[in-house]
Enzyme design. Structure first.
Site, PDB file in Angstrom:
ATOM      1  N   TYR A  38       0.849  -1.194   0.000  1.00 53.43           N
ATOM      2  CA  TYR A  38       0.000   0.000   0.000  1.00 53.43           C
ATOM      3  C   TYR A  38       0.883   1.242   0.000  1.00 53.43           C
ATOM      4  O   TYR A  38       0.799   2.102   0.864  1.00 53.43           O
ATOM      5  CB  TYR A  38      -0.925  -0.042   1.236  1.00 53.43           C
ATOM      6  CG  TYR A  38      -2.229   0.693   1.057  1.00 53.43           C
ATOM      7  CD1 TYR A  38      -3.228   0.171   0.239  1.00 53.43           C
ATOM      8  CD2 TYR A  38      -2.457   1.908   1.700  1.00 53.43           C
ATOM      9  CE1 TYR A  38      -4.430   0.856   0.072  1.00 53.43           C
ATOM     10  CE2 TYR A  38      -3.653   2.593   1.543  1.00 53.43           C
ATOM     11  CZ  TYR A  38      -4.633   2.055   0.723  1.00 53.43           C
ATOM     12  OH  TYR A  38      -5.829   2.721   0.554  1.00 53.43           O
ATOM     13  N   VAL A  40       2.541   3.536  -3.225  1.00 54.05           N
ATOM     14  CA  VAL A  40       2.023   4.559  -4.138  1.00 54.05           C
ATOM     15  C   VAL A  40       0.952   3.965  -5.063  1.00 54.05           C
ATOM     16  O   VAL A  40      -0.165   4.465  -5.153  1.00 54.05           O
ATOM     17  CB  VAL A  40       3.167   5.201  -4.965  1.00 54.05           C
ATOM     18  CG1 VAL A  40       2.611   6.313  -5.849  1.00 54.05           C
ATOM     19  CG2 VAL A  40       4.252   5.765  -4.048  1.00 54.05           C
ATOM     20  N   GLN A  41       1.285   2.849  -5.751  1.00 53.66           N
ATOM     21  CA  GLN A  41       0.297   2.243  -6.651  1.00 53.66           C
ATOM     22  C   GLN A  41      -0.809   1.522  -5.869  1.00 53.66           C
ATOM     23  O   GLN A  41      -1.958   1.493  -6.303  1.00 53.66           O
ATOM     24  CB  GLN A  41       0.976   1.251  -7.610  1.00 53.66           C
ATOM     25  CG  GLN A  41       1.668   1.914  -8.791  1.00 53.66           C
ATOM     26  CD  GLN A  41       0.716   2.663  -9.717  1.00 53.66           C
ATOM     27  OE1 GLN A  41      -0.401   2.242  -9.974  1.00 53.66           O
ATOM     28  NE2 GLN A  41       1.173   3.803 -10.211  1.00 53.66           N
ATOM     29  N   HIS A 123       4.754  -3.735 -13.359  1.00 56.52           N
ATOM     30  CA  HIS A 123       6.063  -3.459 -13.941  1.00 56.52           C
ATOM     31  C   HIS A 123       6.616  -4.787 -14.451  1.00 56.52           C
ATOM     32  O   HIS A 123       6.376  -5.837 -13.850  1.00 56.52           O
ATOM     33  CB  HIS A 123       6.980  -2.910 -12.837  1.00 56.52           C
ATOM     34  CG  HIS A 123       8.126  -2.075 -13.327  1.00 56.52           C
ATOM     35  ND1 HIS A 123       8.297  -1.702 -14.639  1.00 56.52           N
ATOM     36  CD2 HIS A 123       9.184  -1.528 -12.655  1.00 56.52           C
ATOM     37  CE1 HIS A 123       9.395  -0.952 -14.744  1.00 56.52           C
ATOM     38  NE2 HIS A 123       9.952  -0.845 -13.555  1.00 56.52           N
ATOM     39  N   GLY A 152       0.875   6.573  -9.073  1.00 51.25           N
ATOM     40  CA  GLY A 152      -0.362   6.070  -8.478  1.00 51.25           C
ATOM     41  C   GLY A 152      -1.199   7.205  -7.909  1.00 51.25           C
ATOM     42  O   GLY A 152      -2.433   7.114  -7.848  1.00 51.25           O
ATOM     43  N   GLU A 247       7.121  28.904 -15.126  1.00 51.99           N
ATOM     44  CA  GLU A 247       6.400  29.201 -16.365  1.00 51.99           C
ATOM     45  C   GLU A 247       6.146  27.924 -17.162  1.00 51.99           C
ATOM     46  O   GLU A 247       5.099  27.760 -17.800  1.00 51.99           O
ATOM     47  CB  GLU A 247       7.201  30.207 -17.207  1.00 51.99           C
ATOM     48  CG  GLU A 247       6.521  30.488 -18.525  1.00 51.99           C
ATOM     49  CD  GLU A 247       7.126  31.644 -19.310  1.00 51.99           C
ATOM     50  OE1 GLU A 247       7.756  32.537 -18.699  1.00 51.99           O
ATOM     51  OE2 GLU A 247       6.968  31.644 -20.539  1.00 51.99           O
TER      52      GLU A 247
HETATM   53  N1  LIG Z   1       5.013   4.510  -7.820  1.00 49.40           N
HETATM   54  C1  LIG Z   1       4.290   4.529  -8.939  1.00 49.40           C
HETATM   55  O1  LIG Z   1       3.476   5.412  -9.158  1.00 49.40           O
HETATM   56  C2  LIG Z   1       4.444   3.426  -9.964  1.00 49.40           C
HETATM   57  C3  LIG Z   1       3.982   3.650 -11.276  1.00 49.40           C
HETATM   58  C4  LIG Z   1       3.962   2.573 -12.184  1.00 49.40           C
HETATM   59  C5  LIG Z   1       4.420   1.325 -11.763  1.00 49.40           C
HETATM   60  N2  LIG Z   1       4.905   1.161 -10.489  1.00 49.40           N
HETATM   61  C6  LIG Z   1       5.320  -0.179 -10.077  1.00 49.40           C
HETATM   62  O2  LIG Z   1       4.371  -0.629  -9.106  1.00 49.40           O
HETATM   63  C7  LIG Z   1       5.007  -1.475  -8.129  1.00 49.40           C
HETATM   64  C8  LIG Z   1       4.799  -0.901  -6.734  1.00 49.40           C
HETATM   65  O3  LIG Z   1       5.493   0.330  -6.682  1.00 49.40           O
HETATM   66  P1  LIG Z   1       5.183   1.453  -5.582  1.00 49.40           P
HETATM   67  O4  LIG Z   1       5.986   2.650  -5.993  1.00 49.40           O
HETATM   68  O5  LIG Z   1       3.737   1.581  -5.391  1.00 49.40           O
HETATM   69  O6  LIG Z   1       5.862   0.771  -4.313  1.00 49.40           O
HETATM   70  P2  LIG Z   1       6.380   1.454  -2.957  1.00 49.40           P
HETATM   71  O7  LIG Z   1       7.845   1.686  -3.042  1.00 49.40           O
HETATM   72  O8  LIG Z   1       5.514   2.619  -2.680  1.00 49.40           O
HETATM   73  O9  LIG Z   1       6.186   0.260  -1.902  1.00 49.40           O
HETATM   74  C9  LIG Z   1       4.963  -0.437  -1.781  1.00 49.40           C
HETATM   75  C10 LIG Z   1       4.850  -1.183  -0.479  1.00 49.40           C
HETATM   76  O10 LIG Z   1       5.929  -2.068  -0.252  1.00 49.40           O
HETATM   77  C11 LIG Z   1       5.951  -2.301   1.137  1.00 49.40           C
HETATM   78  N3  LIG Z   1       7.233  -2.930   1.489  1.00 49.40           N
HETATM   79  C12 LIG Z   1       8.475  -2.443   1.231  1.00 49.40           C
HETATM   80  N4  LIG Z   1       9.397  -3.333   1.654  1.00 49.40           N
HETATM   81  C13 LIG Z   1       8.718  -4.398   2.162  1.00 49.40           C
HETATM   82  C14 LIG Z   1       9.105  -5.645   2.706  1.00 49.40           C
HETATM   83  N5  LIG Z   1      10.378  -5.966   2.836  1.00 49.40           N
HETATM   84  N6  LIG Z   1       8.125  -6.504   3.099  1.00 49.40           N
HETATM   85  C15 LIG Z   1       6.828  -6.175   2.987  1.00 49.40           C
HETATM   86  N7  LIG Z   1       6.401  -5.010   2.458  1.00 49.40           N
HETATM   87  C16 LIG Z   1       7.339  -4.133   2.045  1.00 49.40           C
HETATM   88  C17 LIG Z   1       5.729  -0.921   1.730  1.00 49.40           C
HETATM   89  O11 LIG Z   1       5.192  -1.037   3.047  1.00 49.40           O
HETATM   90  C18 LIG Z   1       4.733  -0.327   0.772  1.00 49.40           C
HETATM   91  O12 LIG Z   1       3.416  -0.517   1.230  1.00 49.40           O
HETATM   92  C19 LIG Z   1       6.476  -1.537  -8.569  1.00 49.40           C
HETATM   93  O13 LIG Z   1       6.613  -2.661  -9.395  1.00 49.40           O
HETATM   94  C20 LIG Z   1       6.663  -0.253  -9.367  1.00 49.40           C
HETATM   95  O14 LIG Z   1       7.722  -0.306 -10.287  1.00 49.40           O
HETATM   96  C21 LIG Z   1       4.916   2.177  -9.590  1.00 49.40           C
HETATM   97 MG   LIG Z   2       8.971   2.981 -13.190  1.00 53.38          MG
END
Ligand SMILES: NC(=O)c1ccc[n+]([C@@H]2O[C@H](COP(=O)([O-])OP(=O)(O)OC[C@H]3O[C@@H](n4cnc5c(N)ncnc54)[C@H](O)[C@@H]3O)[C@@H](O)[C@H]2O)c1
Ligand SMILES: [Mg+2]
Ligand SMILES: CC(C)(O)[C@@H](O)C(=O)O
Ligand SMILES: [Mg+2]
Length: 347
Positions: A38, A40-41, A123, A152, A247
């Site tokens: 939980y 960003v995505q 991803h 996200g 800008e």
């Molecule tokens: N951030 C974005 O907007 C975005 C956009 C497109 C794709 N993605 C992809 O989506 C996926 C998730 O990315 P994100 O940026 O939402 O992730 P994030 O870095 O925000 O982490 C998501 C979750 O991982 C948990 N976490 C971290 N280490 C942990 C561990 N050791 N054990 C259990 N939980 C753990 C955290 O508590 C957090 O809830 C990735 O594959 C990313 O490349 C992200």
């Molecule tokens: Mg990326």
């Protein structure tokens, strides 16, 4: 699928007309979608799916982020669980931990992937770099991805505004014969507008390039270079920031987004147009070697290696925060904070 001409190349795009929300709901009516993570995505996708009427649960370890999930209306024991419990209950496992954390949790996820379950990513990272991540899904589960092309946070905001963000989608493994439909249904569910088909390798390669390049890395580099030159020549911080960033984001990028670069140019003075038309090619030529170096570094998996090594360290969050603070506290972005406060609508 709609055949759309992108500047001379015809590509297939899935539209909401051919795959409406009702069809997506029907496709996934017997599924429990478990969003694991939980960050960003996770919030964007799970909240959008919940409001679209899907059967969604969240798996998140206890802590600040778990509390955020509770605040967002996920109910402990009903729709919010520890990761292991959510993995057991889910039939579509949305693996939305950070890419590095996915490595650590993979053995736990793999253990619940019985035939009939699906594994969903946002991803292509984990599977494409399987020699580094160890993420090799069992052959009898569907494996697919929907990668929203944006943060996200934007995915959620645009959904709430009644708009959408487009996504890439790809099927890596079709064990059930229905993986593609499930994948597209997930794409519609998370709030995508249109869905562009790709494969795991191309998604991760373009994504890593884009975020290191014009989307995030290169843009900050170009901002910093111009700001430094203006400051070195006696311009005030506010003048340098306005001419470098404010800008662009407030006035000119919305015009580019609306109707393209020539439209933005056409809405500026002939003086500005003359200069921009003369200077864009020298900037392209100066930066292209860096983009080639970047693409090569992605292709050789050097970038994946760096990401895994650095983001697997126990103190990676603290170290990231130090680097982000360095940006935030730089003169340019401090000037930016002051300039943002002076936007007329903030008063
Ligand atoms: N951030 C974005 O907007 C975005 C956009 C497109 C794709 N993605 C992809 O989506 C996926 C998730 O990315 P994100 O940026 O939402 O992730 P994030 O870095 O925000 O982490 C998501 C979750 O991982 C948990 N976490 C971290 N280490 C942990 C561990 N050791 N054990 C259990 N939980 C753990 C955290 O508590 C957090 O809830 C990735 O594959 C990313 O490349 C992200
Ligand atoms: Mg990326
Ligand atoms: C939002 C981005 C940059 O598009 C995504 O790729 C990410 O990794 O966060
Ligand atoms: Mg991206």
């Amino acid at each position: 699928m709609a055949q759309i001409n992108f500047g001379g190349t015809v590509e297939n795009v899935v539209t909401r007309e051919e795959f409406p929300l009702e069809k997506a709901l029907d496709t996934l009516k017997n599924e429990t979608i478990a969003v694991i993570g939980y960050g960003v995505q996770g919030p964007g996708q799970s909240l959008n799916m919940r409001e679209n009427g899907f059967n969604v649960i969240v798996g998140q370890r206890k802590g600040k982020t778990y509390d955020k999930a509770v605040a967002d209306g996920w109910v402990p024991g009903e729709t919010l669980f520890e990761i292991e419990e959510a993995l057991e209950k889910g039939t579509i496992i949305c693996f939305l931990l950070s890419d590095a954390a996915q490595i650590e949790l993979w053995p736990t996820v793999k253990a619940v992937l019985k035939p009939g379950k699906s594994l969903y990513f946002s991803h292509g990272f984990g599977v494409t770099y399987k020699e580094k991540t160890g993420i090799v899904p069992p052959p009898d589960v569907d494996v697919f991805l929907v990668a929203p092309k944006g943060s996200g946070t934007s995915l959620r905001r645009l959904f709430v505004e009644g708009k959408g963000l487009n996504s890439s989608f790809a099927v890596y493994q079709d064990a059930s014969g229905n993986a593609r439909n499930k994948c597209i249904a997930m794409g519609i569910g998370v709030g995508s507008g249109y869905l562009f088909e790709t494969d795991f390798y191309k998604e991760v390669t373009s994504d890593l390039t884009g975020e290191r390049g014009t989307l995030m890395g290169a843009i900050q580099g170009i901002f910093a270079a111009q700001y430094e030159v203006l400051r070195a020549n006696g311009h005030s911080p506010s003048e340098a920031f306005n001419e470098t960033v404010e800008e662009l984001t407030q006035s000119l990028m919305p015009l580019v987004a609306e109707n393209g670069m020539d439209w933005m140019y056409a809405n500026c003075s002939t003086t500005a147009q003359r200069g921009a038309l003369d200077w864009w090619k020298p900037f392209r030529d100066a930066t292209k070697p860096v983009f080639e170096q970047l693409y090569n570094s992605v292709k050789t998996q050097e970038q994946a290696e760096i990401s895994i090594t650095r983001n697997s360290q126990p103190d990676y969050r603290e170290k990231l925060e130090v680097e982000l603070a360095e940006l935030r506290e730089s003169e340019m972005w401090q000037a930016g904070a002051a300039v943002r406060n002076l936007r007329p609508e903030r008063n």
